[in-house]
Design a protein around this motif. Structure first.
Motif, PDB file in Angstrom:
ATOM      1  N   ARG A  72       0.745  -1.181   0.007  1.00 15.64           N
ATOM      2  CA  ARG A  72       0.085  -0.087  -0.040  1.00 15.64           C
ATOM      3  C   ARG A  72       0.865   1.247  -0.100  1.00 15.64           C
ATOM      4  NH1 ARG A  72      -5.131   0.613   1.057  1.00 15.64           N
ATOM      5  NH2 ARG A  72      -4.752   2.174   2.335  1.00 15.64           N
ATOM      6  N   LEU A  73       1.897   1.255   0.850  1.00 15.94           N
ATOM      7  CA  LEU A  73       2.889   2.421   0.902  1.00 15.94           C
ATOM      8  C   LEU A  73       3.378   2.725  -0.196  1.00 15.94           C
ATOM      9  CD1 LEU A  73       2.802   4.912   3.153  1.00 15.94           C
ATOM     10  CD2 LEU A  73       1.441   2.803   3.848  1.00 15.94           C
ATOM     11  N   LEU A 157      10.117   3.971   1.476  1.00 17.67           N
ATOM     12  CA  LEU A 157      11.405   4.098   0.793  1.00 17.67           C
ATOM     13  C   LEU A 157      11.356   3.253  -0.535  1.00 17.67           C
ATOM     14  CD1 LEU A 157      13.582   2.842   3.939  1.00 17.67           C
ATOM     15  CD2 LEU A 157      13.737   5.070   2.510  1.00 17.67           C
ATOM     16  N   ILE A 158      10.697   2.095  -0.737  1.00 16.92           N
ATOM     17  CA  ILE A 158      10.551   1.699  -1.817  1.00 16.92           C
ATOM     18  C   ILE A 158       9.816   2.316  -2.995  1.00 16.92           C
ATOM     19  CG2 ILE A 158       9.545  -0.399  -3.139  1.00 16.92           C
ATOM     20  CD1 ILE A 158       9.952  -2.190  -0.406  1.00 16.92           C
ATOM     21  N   SER A 163      10.785   3.642 -10.221  1.00 16.92           N
ATOM     22  CA  SER A 163      10.296   4.575 -11.201  1.00 16.92           C
ATOM     23  C   SER A 163       8.816   4.400 -11.476  1.00 16.92           C
ATOM     24  CB  SER A 163      11.093   4.263 -12.479  1.00 16.92           C
ATOM     25  OG  SER A 163      10.759   3.118 -12.985  1.00 16.92           O
ATOM     26  N   SER A 164       8.168   3.385 -10.936  1.00 14.52           N
ATOM     27  CA  SER A 164       6.537   3.551 -11.617  1.00 14.52           C
ATOM     28  C   SER A 164       5.682   2.451 -10.254  1.00 14.52           C
ATOM     29  CB  SER A 164       6.368   2.867 -12.701  1.00 14.52           C
ATOM     30  OG  SER A 164       6.767   1.285 -12.626  1.00 14.52           O
ATOM     31  N   GLN A 165       4.602   2.846 -10.143  1.00  9.80           N
ATOM     32  CA  GLN A 165       3.700   2.018  -9.360  1.00  9.80           C
ATOM     33  C   GLN A 165       3.726   0.566  -9.515  1.00  9.80           C
ATOM     34  OE1 GLN A 165      -0.329   3.591  -9.482  1.00  9.80           O
ATOM     35  NE2 GLN A 165      -1.051   2.124  -7.719  1.00  9.80           N
ATOM     36  N   ASP A 166       3.721   0.207 -10.717  1.00  4.97           N
ATOM     37  CA  ASP A 166       3.762  -1.326 -10.893  1.00  4.97           C
ATOM     38  C   ASP A 166       5.086  -1.901 -10.454  1.00  4.97           C
ATOM     39  OD1 ASP A 166       1.385  -1.536 -12.221  1.00  4.97           O
ATOM     40  OD2 ASP A 166       2.037  -1.187 -14.438  1.00  4.97           O
ATOM     41  N   GLY A 167       6.173  -1.036 -10.857  1.00  6.22           N
ATOM     42  CA  GLY A 167       7.712  -1.431 -10.118  1.00  6.22           C
ATOM     43  C   GLY A 167       7.710  -1.506  -8.552  1.00  6.22           C
ATOM     44  N   ALA A 168       6.870  -0.461  -7.997  1.00  2.22           N
ATOM     45  CA  ALA A 168       6.821  -0.342  -6.679  1.00  2.22           C
ATOM     46  C   ALA A 168       6.328  -1.709  -6.063  1.00  2.22           C
ATOM     47  CB  ALA A 168       6.109   0.663  -6.130  1.00  2.22           C
ATOM     48  N   ILE A 169       5.062  -2.310  -6.451  1.00  7.39           N
ATOM     49  CA  ILE A 169       4.550  -3.564  -6.094  1.00  7.39           C
ATOM     50  C   ILE A 169       5.348  -4.413  -6.210  1.00  7.39           C
ATOM     51  CG2 ILE A 169       2.530  -4.985  -6.494  1.00  7.39           C
ATOM     52  CD1 ILE A 169       0.734  -2.436  -7.136  1.00  7.39           C
ATOM     53  N   ALA A 170       6.014  -4.635  -7.364  1.00  8.58           N
ATOM     54  CA  ALA A 170       7.044  -5.919  -7.762  1.00  8.58           C
ATOM     55  C   ALA A 170       8.098  -5.635  -6.756  1.00  8.58           C
ATOM     56  CB  ALA A 170       7.579  -5.599  -9.247  1.00  8.58           C
ATOM     57  N   VAL A 171       8.755  -4.745  -6.511  1.00  5.05           N
ATOM     58  CA  VAL A 171       9.753  -4.572  -5.675  1.00  5.05           C
ATOM     59  C   VAL A 171       9.092  -5.109  -4.295  1.00  5.05           C
ATOM     60  CG1 VAL A 171      11.415  -3.044  -4.518  1.00  5.05           C
ATOM     61  CG2 VAL A 171      11.041  -3.166  -6.962  1.00  5.05           C
ATOM     62  N   SER A 172       8.079  -4.522  -3.718  1.00  5.02           N
ATOM     63  CA  SER A 172       7.499  -5.014  -2.449  1.00  5.02           C
ATOM     64  C   SER A 172       7.449  -6.205  -2.401  1.00  5.02           C
ATOM     65  CB  SER A 172       6.271  -4.284  -2.440  1.00  5.02           C
ATOM     66  OG  SER A 172       6.297  -2.996  -2.137  1.00  5.02           O
ATOM     67  N   PHE A 177       8.150 -11.252   0.250  1.00  4.85           N
ATOM     68  CA  PHE A 177       7.818 -12.688   0.401  1.00  4.85           C
ATOM     69  C   PHE A 177       9.270 -13.256   0.930  1.00  4.85           C
ATOM     70  CE2 PHE A 177       4.079 -11.779  -2.128  1.00  4.85           C
ATOM     71  CZ  PHE A 177       3.428 -12.637  -1.580  1.00  4.85           C
ATOM     72  N   PRO A 178      10.453 -13.104   0.486  1.00  4.41           N
ATOM     73  CA  PRO A 178      11.517 -13.824   0.936  1.00  4.41           C
ATOM     74  C   PRO A 178      11.599 -13.642   2.406  1.00  4.41           C
ATOM     75  CG  PRO A 178      12.303 -12.711  -1.080  1.00  4.41           C
ATOM     76  CD  PRO A 178      10.683 -12.228  -0.694  1.00  4.41           C
ATOM     77  N   MET A 179      11.287 -12.273   3.011  1.00  5.10           N
ATOM     78  CA  MET A 179      11.399 -12.056   4.551  1.00  5.10           C
ATOM     79  C   MET A 179      10.468 -12.824   5.047  1.00  5.10           C
ATOM     80  SD  MET A 179      11.079  -8.262   6.497  1.00  5.10           S
ATOM     81  CE  MET A 179      11.922  -7.433   5.039  1.00  5.10           C
ATOM     82  N   LEU A 180       9.101 -12.832   4.442  1.00  2.00           N
ATOM     83  CA  LEU A 180       8.118 -13.571   5.276  1.00  2.00           C
ATOM     84  C   LEU A 180       8.436 -14.889   5.607  1.00  2.00           C
ATOM     85  CD1 LEU A 180       5.122 -13.806   6.122  1.00  2.00           C
ATOM     86  CD2 LEU A 180       4.622 -14.513   3.855  1.00  2.00           C
ATOM     87  N   PHE A 181       9.274 -15.811   4.756  1.00  2.00           N
ATOM     88  CA  PHE A 181       9.533 -17.242   4.957  1.00  2.00           C
ATOM     89  C   PHE A 181      11.026 -17.370   5.740  1.00  2.00           C
ATOM     90  CE2 PHE A 181       6.074 -17.217   1.719  1.00  2.00           C
ATOM     91  CZ  PHE A 181       5.473 -18.374   2.393  1.00  2.00           C
ATOM     92  N   LEU A 182      11.689 -16.251   5.622  1.00  2.00           N
ATOM     93  CA  LEU A 182      13.299 -16.463   6.254  1.00  2.00           C
ATOM     94  C   LEU A 182      13.199 -16.092   7.705  1.00  2.00           C
ATOM     95  CD1 LEU A 182      15.426 -15.160   3.420  1.00  2.00           C
ATOM     96  CD2 LEU A 182      15.091 -17.567   4.132  1.00  2.00           C
ATOM     97  N   ALA A 183      12.322 -15.152   8.213  1.00  2.00           N
ATOM     98  CA  ALA A 183      12.021 -14.379   9.392  1.00  2.00           C
ATOM     99  C   ALA A 183      11.390 -15.300  10.443  1.00  2.00           C
ATOM    100  CB  ALA A 183      11.365 -13.013   9.347  1.00  2.00           C
ATOM    101  N   ASP A 184      11.592 -16.596  10.671  1.00  2.00           N
ATOM    102  CA  ASP A 184      11.196 -17.353  11.874  1.00  2.00           C
ATOM    103  C   ASP A 184       9.885 -17.258  11.738  1.00  2.00           C
ATOM    104  OD1 ASP A 184      11.286 -18.945  13.911  1.00  2.00           O
ATOM    105  OD2 ASP A 184      12.277 -17.600  15.443  1.00  2.00           O
ATOM    106  N   THR A 185       9.139 -17.477  10.681  1.00  2.00           N
ATOM    107  CA  THR A 185       7.440 -17.315  11.031  1.00  2.00           C
ATOM    108  C   THR A 185       6.971 -18.538  10.786  1.00  2.00           C
ATOM    109  OG1 THR A 185       7.582 -16.804   8.400  1.00  2.00           O
ATOM    110  CG2 THR A 185       7.375 -14.953   9.816  1.00  2.00           C
ATOM    111  N   PHE A 186       6.871 -19.122   9.473  1.00  2.00           N
ATOM    112  CA  PHE A 186       6.282 -20.346   9.271  1.00  2.00           C
ATOM    113  C   PHE A 186       7.365 -21.505   9.633  1.00  2.00           C
ATOM    114  CE2 PHE A 186       3.437 -17.541   6.728  1.00  2.00           C
ATOM    115  CZ  PHE A 186       2.291 -17.686   7.184  1.00  2.00           C
TER     116      PHE A 186
END
Length: 250
Positions: A72-73, A157-158, A163-172, A177-186
């Motif tokens: 969203r941000l 920051l992202i 350079s674009s809104q689509d790029g922002a979502i892709a970078v997000s 997703f890597p952070m979600l699965f690497l950060a002692d979650t699941f």
């Protein structure tokens, strides 16, 4: 920081959220689907997901508290920059910190509501056993709000960097997703073969540990305070960096 200015921006952001069915879906409906699917997988007791249902509550909340503010941000900042909205805001009394605080308030409130829904579904559908004392609820709610502030800052920051809104979502998604699965979650980091330095540098790690300690494993007071304090440090840094990065005078 003037509360009336924060309320005004927060009200505008809330109305913007309600006008976007996709945002409502991914904040509330998609996590509910995720809980239902994982309840079946965990119930089978095979593969990586062999822990009790309550263990994964921190992961479900991590999904929402990380990806909702990031997407969203980042898209909001990228879109506002392209439409030169921040140049107009710079001519008003509203400050960068007030603008970001308003968005943290809206996102934090939405994520708190989604967290309550996830807890109810996990207990009702998955049969999870959660510790829902006053202390655990307060610690979890505080963790959600603190993490929301940090990940809103990271999203800003992202949004500023791409350079674009689509790029922002892709970078997000590429960051989230890597952070979600690497950060002692699941899945425990040692199961994935991830080195400790990587895990310890992820702010979501401390969110997961705080929530899991408060609602499932019964972590000691010192452990909860330590993980919550580290989460606060990460979030304060990301919030400050995100506010500073807003393209206020471009």
């Amino acid at each position: 920081m003037k509360p009336s200015r924060v309320r005004g921006e927060a009200s505008a952001e809330w109305r913007s959220f309600l006008r976007k069915p996709a945002a409502v879906f991914f904040t509330f409906v998609f996590p509910a689907i995720l809980v239902a699917l994982f309840a079946v997988v965990v119930g089978a007791g095979s593969g990586f997901f062999e822990e009790p249902q309550g263990y994964y509550f921190a992961g479900y909340l991590g999904f929402v508290v990380l990806l909702t503010p990031l997407s969203r941000l980042s898209s909001t900042v990228a879109r506002g920059r392209d439409r030169r909205r921040f140049e107009k805001l710079a001519t008003t009394p509203l400050t960068r910190a007030e603008w970001l605080t308003a968005h943290v308030a809206v996102n934090g409130g939405l994520i708190l509501a989604a967290s309550g829904l996830i807890a109810l579904l996990l207990v009702a559908v998955g049969g999870a056993s959660l510790t829902l004392s006053l202390v655990s609820v307060v610690v979890t709610a505080a963790s959600v709000l603190i993490a929301s502030a940090g990940f809103c800052g990271l999203g800003a920051l992202i949004g500023r960097a791409v350079s674009s809104q689509d790029g922002a979502i892709a970078v997000s998604n590429g960051v989230g997703f890597p952070m979600l699965f690497l950060a002692d979650t699941f899945v425990a980091p040692d199961t994935l073969g991830v080195g400790a330095p990587v895990v310890e540098l992820l702010p979501l790690t401390y969110f997961s540990r705080t929530v899991r300690g408060a609602t499932f494993t019964g972590g000691s007071g010192a452990e909860l305070v330590t993980s919550l304090a580290l989460l606060t440090v990460f979030s304060a840094f990301l919030f400050a960096a995100g506010a500073y990065a807003l393209p206020w005078h471009e």
